[in-house]
Design an enzyme around this catalytic site. Structure first.
Site, mmCIF file in Angstrom:
data_model
loop_
_atom_site.group_PDB
_atom_site.id
_atom_site.type_symbol
_atom_site.label_atom_id
_atom_site.label_comp_id
_atom_site.label_asym_id
_atom_site.label_seq_id
_atom_site.Cartn_x
_atom_site.Cartn_y
_atom_site.Cartn_z
ATOM 1 N N GLY A 76 51.718 3.864 3.176
ATOM 2 C CA GLY A 76 51.853 2.773 4.132
ATOM 3 C C GLY A 76 52.882 1.772 3.643
ATOM 4 N N CYS A 77 53.430 1.000 4.572
ATOM 5 C CA CYS A 77 54.510 0.077 4.201
ATOM 6 C C CYS A 77 54.027 -1.023 3.272
ATOM 7 C CB CYS A 77 55.158 -0.510 5.452
ATOM 8 S SG CYS A 77 54.012 -1.169 6.667
ATOM 9 N N TYR A 78 52.906 -1.656 3.610
ATOM 10 C CA TYR A 78 52.378 -2.692 2.721
ATOM 11 C C TYR A 78 52.004 -2.113 1.351
ATOM 12 C CZ TYR A 78 51.727 -6.149 6.560
ATOM 13 O OH TYR A 78 51.899 -7.055 7.583
ATOM 14 N N ASN B 4 53.136 0.241 -0.317
ATOM 15 C CA ASN B 4 54.338 0.488 -1.109
ATOM 16 C C ASN B 4 54.712 -0.730 -1.951
ATOM 17 O OD1 ASN B 4 56.121 2.752 -1.222
ATOM 18 N ND2 ASN B 4 57.769 1.409 -0.483
ATOM 19 N N GLN C 44 61.383 -5.255 1.187
ATOM 20 C CA GLN C 44 61.892 -3.951 1.600
ATOM 21 C C GLN C 44 62.063 -3.973 3.109
ATOM 22 O OE1 GLN C 44 58.918 -0.911 0.773
ATOM 23 N NE2 GLN C 44 57.589 -1.581 2.428
#
Lengths: 345, 345, 345, 345
Positions: free
Chosen positions: D148-150, D152, D311
């Site tokens: 998941g983006c968070y 990461n 990011q």
């Protein structure tokens, strides 16, 4: 009618004062000073005021501010301390929107703002203008130190918890986010549209001027030693401030009791909205209004309490708060001229 | 106090009516209907209204709108024509913010909106609610067709030129730009933040519903045949509308005379600001206010006259205009409740 | 490898050149000058380049640009004309992104830009760098005048119509909208986030520097006298340009024939996308890419033809166009280093 | 050439995969499925791809994905688990950008996502695709669970501190901020431009799906019990993610040593940029690129360490990371097709 003077009306807190005071039923705008813009009609700089504010900026030496009942300073730090002594001596009330009188400890002030304090004798009598925590003192004040925008949210959010002694005062974290207008109306690259739109960043993490002010005020609420980590961020929006406050619970307390601490603390307050437990206040619900909204959270019912606080940084965080103080100082209804509803959408 | 009902209060013109009427000194908000949100407190959908509007949405069949003095329709096209006949028959005034009564020619209406008109008998008595061009009729009206947001700017901008007969009525170009709130509060991909932020586009170039409405109204101002090219665009901002109007001069006229046409046409108007010749009005100088600002240009002193017009599409372009009409219809001061100043910055 | 120098790399067209050239397979970045930032690593000013561009800015007198094969000037007007003569004399090719060589008529240039032209002898040999209208000349050029961003869209959009003689050259209107990056990286109040976000306005309506440039170039395409009204506007987005072009048809022509004029004119072009008739190109479909997209409209099948043109003002409108020219001048494939796809969303 | 299939190419991670893969030198785009958009050319939905991607969407039953070498799932949760078993059985590699295989513990998965896991036998072999913490496993993997983006940002930021054992694993706070594209391309009111522009809010404070994923991964790095408070917020920008991570130091450690922990941990990493101690990374320095940048802070040299991580949520936070995994799985250079530089401004 209260005769009002504004020193330094060209910045964002200045024009916001004008927006509020131009429709205030008990105010007569009397003078607005700006050394640089002497003679320029205010509405030429801010066309939103066309037809509503007919004053022009005056150079400071061309206007007698002692004819006013109250003078607001919407100036850089250092200006109010130079002019306040004379005004106060002549019976004019002073409301400073800058930091000159926010920190009682002269040494801390001078270290924080890197300027000498030229009116230290006034520090004692200056009243910190956060109405909901300091109402009675404000009523009798002649000199108001209007709070910083960030400190406002941190104090309103942490106060009920610190007063009740349910969190660790030595472990406070405030992760705060502000709209770009908080940086003022200055010709700087960093706040250009092309630099700050579609972007997010922290700034001043190593130390922001609002930390000593906030710590000192929070310390008044508890006998435990306060330690605060404050991290400001810049949000690509014009107005609005969102503070995410983290405290560590030290007492066994239910969520209902937590919520009740806030509801009791702010019962009857017209400009503090304690939302239901677990709500997510949005900055836009305060845009252009003097409301501050907050909500309490407790993830996984653990030992961390989170308080989410939103306000319009230019209204409740600055000029609206100042007008609220003025109303109290002149015996008016506290909300006079502050009743417009937030602009949503 | 005027008892006010709002049908369809969940969209942006609905909440804008609420924002304005909640602080209107002569209005008592009486009922807000929404079939879908029956029972939901209005402030739960729009937290900006917390503490200020205590009504809940009611299903249409649970509320008797005939108890109101006036009912605003902030609904999709087609709703007002269904309910207006009964309300009018019972003596309730009606202000429709949708298009149901904007176009007098039933055939044109039905072709444009692709629905049958179910109350064609009311088309005659409906008064077009553009105050500055139609004030006297509005005072006596029982049924108001509130203008579309784009048509408002085009009419105010072209009217003085057409009335004076100085431009070619058969060669009008309106290049218009609207903030995204003009598209309404609908769950559609195209108006998502991630689709319309940081972007600019035209839409509906082949034919927009506001063209027939505008053409018909402009035709009332001149005996020459009106032909209008109208090109709408979407701007990544919430509120605001900017129309750039192009006309071809057919008479020898000086710039001063051009300017005077506008100053004379709108002399004494509280909500029309004719700026100095050659100014560049900005949409933000109208944000949240009922002001419309305009400025006249003439590039290279040639035969093209340009009129730049700005307004807040939700206020002067919709709900503010509607309240202005209401004030007139009830014999109140035209600007009552409409005096807040634009939010800038 | 082509040794490239950049004079004035601190502005937005400068950093955009760096973004494109740092990954260009045939380019070796050799020198970037900035008087003010001498010694500062480029990546300290633009952290997006960290790890990708290791050069530092050099003061102009510390670097020998004659070692380069080509020098780009991403400078204010007036710099390239001072330095180009020596570079050209030493066999270095020059691409000027400013206006110094865009206008062949020295008197018009000096009146427009209000500076003396110090290298008028170069005006003749300078080649106007709009590839799709001027490709063969560019291949053999040593000195390129890169087009202005607005002129690029107006020429691409009007050219097929003027060449075919189907519109009135004396009645052209270009209603153009640009993102804020077009105003450059300058510390000015007007382009602050808090001033230009959530806002829309026209500017320079009385006369913009791009009008004479565009008129002169359009005049090359037709023997009729060209007259252009050009109205620029500022859009609250960083990148992107949208031009809405209006022409009056003077010939009987079908929509299919209109469309075919454009498809034929730009057949085989890698960076011009002629969209289907009646499309609405969006600026975001070009963000970060060298594509220009356009679509033809004809409201109500009348005598007005509208061409909608979009591009990224910093790429096809400036630095990408310049790299496209460089590729041609050095005999490389025209699209080398320019193949990235627009960032959407 | 690697034959690539994409299931569910209509969302933002899907179009981002297309943007990256269309210019990847070793990839042949073979099939893109969408049940709803069967037959629609991809470039009709995303005009940014016009002329660059000529595929059309295919209904899932009309295309044989087993002809691909690798299939990406850019789908809602639950789709990959249904189709992966057959693909894997036929020797096709699978990279899932959704959550189906991110959580090893089936019970935790089902509780978190509220769906049954239909391919629990694959949970064991699925490799968590966070390259910098898991590179060797990824090289040999056939089934990748893209992070998941968070998560990461939280893992990259906390990992060096947890591995070194210098912070209290039981007292981690992650105050995270995401651009709106993180919410996907869904027709929902809350992410309309008019709702989320010029606004800031927290959401899901009571519990977000990324907490269990992150906690489980962080737990792999330390033997102490991990406890994480994760607070997500929505920022009015399209792309970008900023995580402000707070840890309490438990060891006596100098700032230089803190910085060195990060520099050592990510030495040689092409896509992790450890900025100088005390820097303020901005999300825009990663826009459109696969870079993640971070900086370490320690306010007042106290016992709180702050790590700021940025990011692009759609690149390093999703599709770029997935392509980075693909490169490793097929023995290619890790950065192939991922070298474009962030779009700034």
């Amino acid at each position: 009618m209260i005769k009002v003077g504004i020193v330094g009306g060209t910045g964002y807190t200045g024009v916001e004062l004008l927006r509020l005071l131009a429709v205030h039923p008990e105010v007569q705008l009397t003078a607005i000073t700006s050394r640089k813009e002497d003679g320029l009609p205010v509405a030429d700089m801010y066309p939103s005021l066309r037809g509503r504010v007919n004053l022009a900026f005056s150079a400071p030496d061309k206007v007698d501010l002692t004819q006013c009942d109250v003078v607001f300073f919407a100036t850089p730090h250092g200006v109010a301390m130079a002019q306040a002594p004379e005004l106060l001596a002549k019976g004019v009330k002073v409301i400073d929107l800058a930091a000159d009188f926010r920190i009682k400890d002269r040494a801390v002030f001078e270290k924080t703002y890197k300027i000498d304090h030229t009116a230290p004798e006034l520090l004692e009598q200056a009243v910190y203008g956060l109405v909901e925590l300091n109402r009675e003192e404000i009523k009798g004040a002649n000199l108001i130190a209007n709070p910083g925008c960030y400190p406002n949210t941190m104090q309103i959010g942490f106060a009920p918890l610190l007063k009740a002694g349910v969190i660790d005062a030595g472990n406070l974290i405030a992760d705060c986010k502000s709209g770009v207008s908080g940086a003022g109306r200055k010709a700087e690259i960093g706040i250009l549209f092309s630099e700050s739109s579609d972007n997010f960043k922290a700034y001043g993490v190593a130390g922001h001027r609002h930390t000593p002010e906030t710590t000192a005020q929070l310390q008044r609420l508890t006998s435990d030693k306060v330690a605060l980590v404050f991290t400001p961020h810049l949000v690509p929006m014009i107005r609005g401030m969102h503070s995410t406050l983290y405290g560590k619970l030290t007492k066994d307390i239910s969520n209902d009791e937590l919520q009740k601490l806030f509801e009791d603390a702010y019962a009857g307050e017209q400009f503090i909205d304690v939302m239901p437990f677990g709500s997510h206040p949005e900055t836009r619900t305060t845009k252009g209004s003097n409301m501050l909204r907050l909500a309490v959270h407790r993830p996984d019912n653990g030992n961390t309490v989170i308080v989410l606080v939103v306000q319009d940084n230019l209204v409740k965080g600055a000029s609206g708060q100042a007008v609220q103080c003025m109303n109290l100082m002149f015996g008016l209804e506290e909300s006079l001229g502050l009743n417009t509803i937030a602009l949503l959408p």
